[in-house]
Design a protein around this motif. Structure first.
Motif, PDB file in Angstrom:
ATOM      1  N   GLN A 104       0.645  -1.403   0.400  1.00  0.00           N
ATOM      2  CA  GLN A 104      -0.393  -0.139  -0.092  1.00  0.00           C
ATOM      3  C   GLN A 104       0.481   0.899  -0.043  1.00  0.00           C
ATOM      4  OE1 GLN A 104      -2.560  -0.144   3.136  1.00  0.00           O
ATOM      5  NE2 GLN A 104      -3.691   2.188   2.668  1.00  0.00           N
ATOM      6  N   VAL A 105       1.771   1.306   1.066  1.00  0.00           N
ATOM      7  CA  VAL A 105       2.442   2.643   1.170  1.00  0.00           C
ATOM      8  C   VAL A 105       3.564   2.603   0.326  1.00  0.00           C
ATOM      9  CG1 VAL A 105       2.239   2.562   3.129  1.00  0.00           C
ATOM     10  CG2 VAL A 105       4.536   1.854   2.650  1.00  0.00           C
ATOM     11  N   GLU A 107       3.182   1.343  -3.314  1.00  0.00           N
ATOM     12  CA  GLU A 107       2.391   1.605  -4.291  1.00  0.00           C
ATOM     13  C   GLU A 107       1.743   3.478  -4.843  1.00  0.00           C
ATOM     14  OE1 GLU A 107      -0.950  -0.385  -4.932  1.00  0.00           O
ATOM     15  OE2 GLU A 107       0.062  -1.923  -5.439  1.00  0.00           O
ATOM     16  N   ALA A 108       2.050   3.949  -3.240  1.00  0.00           N
ATOM     17  CA  ALA A 108       1.493   5.631  -2.965  1.00  0.00           C
ATOM     18  C   ALA A 108       2.873   6.390  -3.383  1.00  0.00           C
ATOM     19  CB  ALA A 108       1.308   5.663  -1.495  1.00  0.00           C
ATOM     20  N   ASP A 109       4.188   6.004  -2.818  1.00  0.00           N
ATOM     21  CA  ASP A 109       5.151   6.172  -3.523  1.00  0.00           C
ATOM     22  C   ASP A 109       6.535   5.170  -3.392  1.00  0.00           C
ATOM     23  OD1 ASP A 109       7.770   7.822  -3.373  1.00  0.00           O
ATOM     24  OD2 ASP A 109       7.531   8.728  -1.706  1.00  0.00           O
ATOM     25  N   ASN A 112       9.081   4.696  -0.619  1.00  0.00           N
ATOM     26  CA  ASN A 112       9.301   4.115   0.981  1.00  0.00           C
ATOM     27  C   ASN A 112       9.785   3.069   1.403  1.00  0.00           C
ATOM     28  OD1 ASN A 112       7.124   6.566   1.175  1.00  0.00           O
ATOM     29  ND2 ASN A 112       5.420   6.029   0.387  1.00  0.00           N
ATOM     30  N   GLU A 142       1.821  11.574   4.877  1.00  0.00           N
ATOM     31  CA  GLU A 142       1.077  11.319   4.665  1.00  0.00           C
ATOM     32  C   GLU A 142       1.119  10.136   3.846  1.00  0.00           C
ATOM     33  OE1 GLU A 142      -3.226  10.308   5.614  1.00  0.00           O
ATOM     34  OE2 GLU A 142      -1.732  12.193   6.154  1.00  0.00           O
ATOM     35  N   THR A 143       1.599   9.343   2.950  1.00  0.00           N
ATOM     36  CA  THR A 143       2.166   8.314   2.286  1.00  0.00           C
ATOM     37  C   THR A 143       2.662   6.767   3.344  1.00  0.00           C
ATOM     38  OG1 THR A 143       3.815   8.008   1.757  1.00  0.00           O
ATOM     39  CG2 THR A 143       2.265   8.864   0.308  1.00  0.00           C
TER      40      THR A 143
END
Length: 160
Positions: A104-105, A107-109, A112, A142-143
């Motif tokens: 999840q994190v 894929e957001a960035d 990470n 936030e990610t």
């Protein structure tokens, strides 16, 4: 040992000490933009609290990749590095990852990835036997909120 290797080896230990300096003021605090760690302080034996934290992690289906016995290392090397006092009766750091939360994190960035594996620390200071501190550092941005939420939940479960 060269300077780079020494600095690299000390990074985790320096973070532990910095976190403790803020622990008293942030015991079981809610995250804010200036916090560096979430901590809970509980009364009890180190072994019981560390076991409860380990169970909180593994009960979520997570695998602890490494347990760093920081307290043992500092005790063992105290005289070699000119240490003047015992810092901990015991201190461990659990390192692990979550495939779901990491996906999840990242894929957001994708950057990470630098924060994985995640860690939870448990320690009992030599000058405060019977008081055990458990916590995790806050990861920035936030990610990384899903990771911070997961770690806070695990710390809370392990200290109930």
């Amino acid at each position: 040992m060269n300077k780079t290797a020494i600095l690299g080896a000390c990074t985790a230990f320096a973070a532990l000490f910095l976190i403790h300096g803020q622990a008293a003021a942030q015991d079981a605090s809610a995250p804010d933009t200036e916090s560096t760690a979430y901590v809970r302080t509980v009364e009890g034996s180190f072994d019981d609290v560390a076991f409860a934290v380990e169970q909180a992690i593994t009960n979520e289906g997570l695998v602890i990749d490494l347990t760093s016995h920081v307290g043992e290392m500092l005790s063992r090397t105290k005289e070699d590095v000119g240490g003047a006092k015992d810092l901990f009766t015991q201190a461990d750091i659990f390192s692990f990852c979550s495939a779901t939360v990491s996906r999840q994190v990242m894929e957001a960035d994708p950057a990470n990835i630098q924060y994985c594996p995640y860690t939870i620390f448990v320690y009992e200071r030599a000058d405060e036997p019977g008081t055990v501190v458990v916590g995790h550092r806050y990861y920035p941005g936030e990610t990384m909120k899903p990771v911070n939420d997961m770690l806070t939940g695990l710390v809370d479960t392990g200290t109930e």
